[in-house]
Design a protein around this motif. Structure first.
Motif, PDB file in Angstrom:
ATOM      1  N   LEU A 273      35.634  45.303  38.926  1.00  0.00           N
ATOM      2  CA  LEU A 273      34.463  45.197  39.790  1.00  0.00           C
ATOM      3  C   LEU A 273      34.489  43.884  40.578  1.00  0.00           C
ATOM      4  CD1 LEU A 273      31.693  46.236  40.739  1.00  0.00           C
ATOM      5  CD2 LEU A 273      30.680  45.115  38.731  1.00  0.00           C
ATOM      6  N   LEU A 274      34.876  42.793  39.898  1.00  0.00           N
ATOM      7  CA  LEU A 274      34.951  41.485  40.552  1.00  0.00           C
ATOM      8  C   LEU A 274      35.969  41.514  41.692  1.00  0.00           C
ATOM      9  CD1 LEU A 274      34.346  38.456  40.794  1.00  0.00           C
ATOM     10  CD2 LEU A 274      35.928  38.052  38.895  1.00  0.00           C
ATOM     11  N   MET A 275      37.133  42.130  41.428  1.00  0.00           N
ATOM     12  CA  MET A 275      38.175  42.206  42.457  1.00  0.00           C
ATOM     13  C   MET A 275      37.691  43.027  43.656  1.00  0.00           C
ATOM     14  SD  MET A 275      41.109  40.809  42.752  1.00  0.00           S
ATOM     15  CE  MET A 275      41.743  40.584  41.115  1.00  0.00           C
ATOM     16  N   PHE A 276      36.966  44.107  43.365  1.00  0.00           N
ATOM     17  CA  PHE A 276      36.439  44.969  44.425  1.00  0.00           C
ATOM     18  C   PHE A 276      35.454  44.195  45.306  1.00  0.00           C
ATOM     19  CE2 PHE A 276      33.019  47.840  45.857  1.00  0.00           C
ATOM     20  CZ  PHE A 276      33.749  48.736  46.627  1.00  0.00           C
ATOM     21  N   MET A 306      31.716  35.970  39.380  1.00  0.00           N
ATOM     22  CA  MET A 306      30.946  36.968  40.115  1.00  0.00           C
ATOM     23  C   MET A 306      29.720  36.325  40.767  1.00  0.00           C
ATOM     24  SD  MET A 306      30.596  40.190  41.009  1.00  0.00           S
ATOM     25  CE  MET A 306      31.409  41.307  39.859  1.00  0.00           C
ATOM     26  N   GLN A 307      29.034  35.464  40.016  1.00  0.00           N
ATOM     27  CA  GLN A 307      27.859  34.774  40.544  1.00  0.00           C
ATOM     28  C   GLN A 307      28.231  33.882  41.736  1.00  0.00           C
ATOM     29  OE1 GLN A 307      24.661  35.422  39.213  1.00  0.00           O
ATOM     30  NE2 GLN A 307      24.136  34.479  41.167  1.00  0.00           N
ATOM     31  N   ALA A 308      29.397  33.196  41.592  1.00  0.00           N
ATOM     32  CA  ALA A 308      29.870  32.316  42.677  1.00  0.00           C
ATOM     33  C   ALA A 308      30.201  33.130  43.924  1.00  0.00           C
ATOM     34  CB  ALA A 308      31.094  31.534  42.204  1.00  0.00           C
ATOM     35  N   VAL A 309      30.780  34.326  43.720  1.00  0.00           N
ATOM     36  CA  VAL A 309      31.128  35.209  44.847  1.00  0.00           C
ATOM     37  C   VAL A 309      29.869  35.633  45.584  1.00  0.00           C
ATOM     38  CG1 VAL A 309      32.058  37.487  45.465  1.00  0.00           C
ATOM     39  CG2 VAL A 309      33.258  36.040  43.812  1.00  0.00           C
ATOM     40  N   SER A 314      32.369  31.172  51.331  1.00  0.00           N
ATOM     41  CA  SER A 314      33.808  31.171  51.618  1.00  0.00           C
ATOM     42  C   SER A 314      34.575  31.094  50.328  1.00  0.00           C
ATOM     43  CB  SER A 314      34.167  29.977  52.510  1.00  0.00           C
ATOM     44  OG  SER A 314      34.008  28.780  51.753  1.00  0.00           O
ATOM     45  N   LEU A 315      35.895  31.398  50.385  1.00  0.00           N
ATOM     46  CA  LEU A 315      36.749  31.342  49.200  1.00  0.00           C
ATOM     47  C   LEU A 315      36.792  29.933  48.616  1.00  0.00           C
ATOM     48  CD1 LEU A 315      39.769  33.628  50.242  1.00  0.00           C
ATOM     49  CD2 LEU A 315      38.126  34.037  48.391  1.00  0.00           C
ATOM     50  N   ASN A 316      36.653  28.938  49.473  1.00  0.00           N
ATOM     51  CA  ASN A 316      36.715  27.540  48.999  1.00  0.00           C
ATOM     52  C   ASN A 316      35.550  27.192  48.067  1.00  0.00           C
ATOM     53  OD1 ASN A 316      39.010  27.026  50.441  1.00  0.00           O
ATOM     54  ND2 ASN A 316      37.927  26.400  52.303  1.00  0.00           N
ATOM     55  N   GLU A 317      34.438  27.899  48.245  1.00  0.00           N
ATOM     56  CA  GLU A 317      33.275  27.595  47.425  1.00  0.00           C
ATOM     57  C   GLU A 317      33.318  28.265  46.043  1.00  0.00           C
ATOM     58  OE1 GLU A 317      29.587  28.365  49.394  1.00  0.00           O
ATOM     59  OE2 GLU A 317      30.295  27.543  51.314  1.00  0.00           O
ATOM     60  N   LEU A 318      34.351  29.076  45.796  1.00  0.00           N
ATOM     61  CA  LEU A 318      34.431  29.785  44.519  1.00  0.00           C
ATOM     62  C   LEU A 318      34.993  28.926  43.403  1.00  0.00           C
ATOM     63  CD1 LEU A 318      35.708  33.301  45.650  1.00  0.00           C
ATOM     64  CD2 LEU A 318      33.368  32.468  45.436  1.00  0.00           C
ATOM     65  N   GLY A 319      35.598  27.807  43.743  1.00  0.00           N
ATOM     66  CA  GLY A 319      36.201  26.946  42.700  1.00  0.00           C
ATOM     67  C   GLY A 319      37.439  27.528  42.111  1.00  0.00           C
TER      68      GLY A 319
END
Length: 320
Positions: A273-276, A306-309, A314-319
């Protein structure tokens, strides 16, 4: 778990009703045709003073050899107080309501299984006396097991006595050998396995041994040839206990495996689910991001990503 004394005694006396009557009420027993006994399981009465509804412990309707019918009322007291001098009146009330309902002769019996020493015995009769010409006297059989000397019953041929001796008078020092003796008598009584099991369970319930006593008991039945039947029974029970333990362990292992499998399945579902969600939000995912997501070490870690997504832009904010 508390012992259900009522169920144990009622089940035992129903299974050994003839033996019970012959043991404690031989005169009445001689009159009964024991092929024709019916237990009344729903005999309810109302306590006159309290107004509460109560089920009588055991009521048997019996046919007499000479013709006619009779009721046998057996009432069990398990934690009776020595102060309860009002008990005879209670027995009279049970008797009266049963007689008014059915109009048949009744043999009333009270069995006390408590271990209290009676300095002032409970009377085995109830008397109403208003004047010399106006009086009622009600007598009943009163059996106080802990006041009976077990030695009186050791040479009995009544199998019920062998179990009830567990509730009779003996010293703590005698407990280990007497338990072996009672079990030996039961196992040699020549009764069917189902009824034999009831007697054995009764002794096991009311003659529990401390750890040191249990060791003495095991040694006694192992070493003395006279207890060979008891030794065989103990061995059988031990094997059954081991098998039960193994079965329980297997069941627990299977249960644990299922739980682990479910957890793994849930974890895999969360990763997918996270990847999707990542692909939906950011379309193109670098390989190093995919690897980090796949290496998420716990369900909590997956939920954090998932919460960060959901919160990040942006991808940079996901850590990652």
């Amino acid at each position: 778990m508390p012992i259900d004394h009522d169920h144990i005694f009622k089940q035992l006396v129903e299974a050994f009703f003839r033996e019970f009557m012959e043991l404690f009420c031989p005169i009445e027993a001689a009159q009964i045709d024991f092929r024709r006994v019916e237990f009344l399981r729903e005999e309810l009465f109302t306590e006159v003073r309290g107004g509460r509804r109560k089920r009588l412990d055991l009521v048997a309707k019996v046919q007499l050899k000479a013709g006619g019918e009779r009721f046998i009322l057996v009432h069990f007291e398990f934690e009776a107080s020595r102060k309860e001098q009002d008990f005879p009146r209670r027995m009279y009330e049970y008797f009266s309501q049963l007689f008014l309902r059915h109009g048949l002769p009744i043999v009333p019996i009270a069995v006390f299984s408590d271990e209290a020493e009676w300095t002032q015995p409970v009377p085995d009769f109830f008397e109403l006396k208003l004047s010399p010409r106006s009086r009622v006297r009600f007598d009943y059989h009163l059996i106080k097991l802990s006041q009976l000397d077990h030695r009186r019953f050791l040479k009995s041929d009544n199998p019920l006595a062998f179990a009830l001796m567990a509730k009779m008078k003996y010293t703590r020092r005698q407990r280990v050998r007497l338990k072996a003796d009672f079990l030996r008598l039961i196992l040699r009584a020549g009764i069917d396995p189902a009824r034999q099991s009831l007697l054995v369970e009764f002794v096991e319930t009311y003659m529990p041994l401390l750890a040191a006593e249990q060791t003495q008991f095991t040694q006694l039945v192992q070493l003395e040839e006279s207890y060979r039947e008891v030794k065989q029974m103990v061995t059988t029970y031990e094997k059954a206990g081991i098998k039960k333990g193994i079965k329980k362990g297997i069941e627990k292992g299977i249960e644990k495996g299922i739980e682990k499998g479910i957890e793994k399945g849930i974890e895999k579902g969360k990763l997918e689910l996270l990847m999707f969600v990542l692909e939906k939000r950011f379309v193109t995912l670098p390989d190093h991001i995919r690897r980090k997501v796949q290496q998420a070490s716990s369900p909590q870690h997956i939920e954090d990503i998932m919460q960060a997504v959901l919160d990040g832009k942006s991808l940079n904010e996901l850590g990652l």
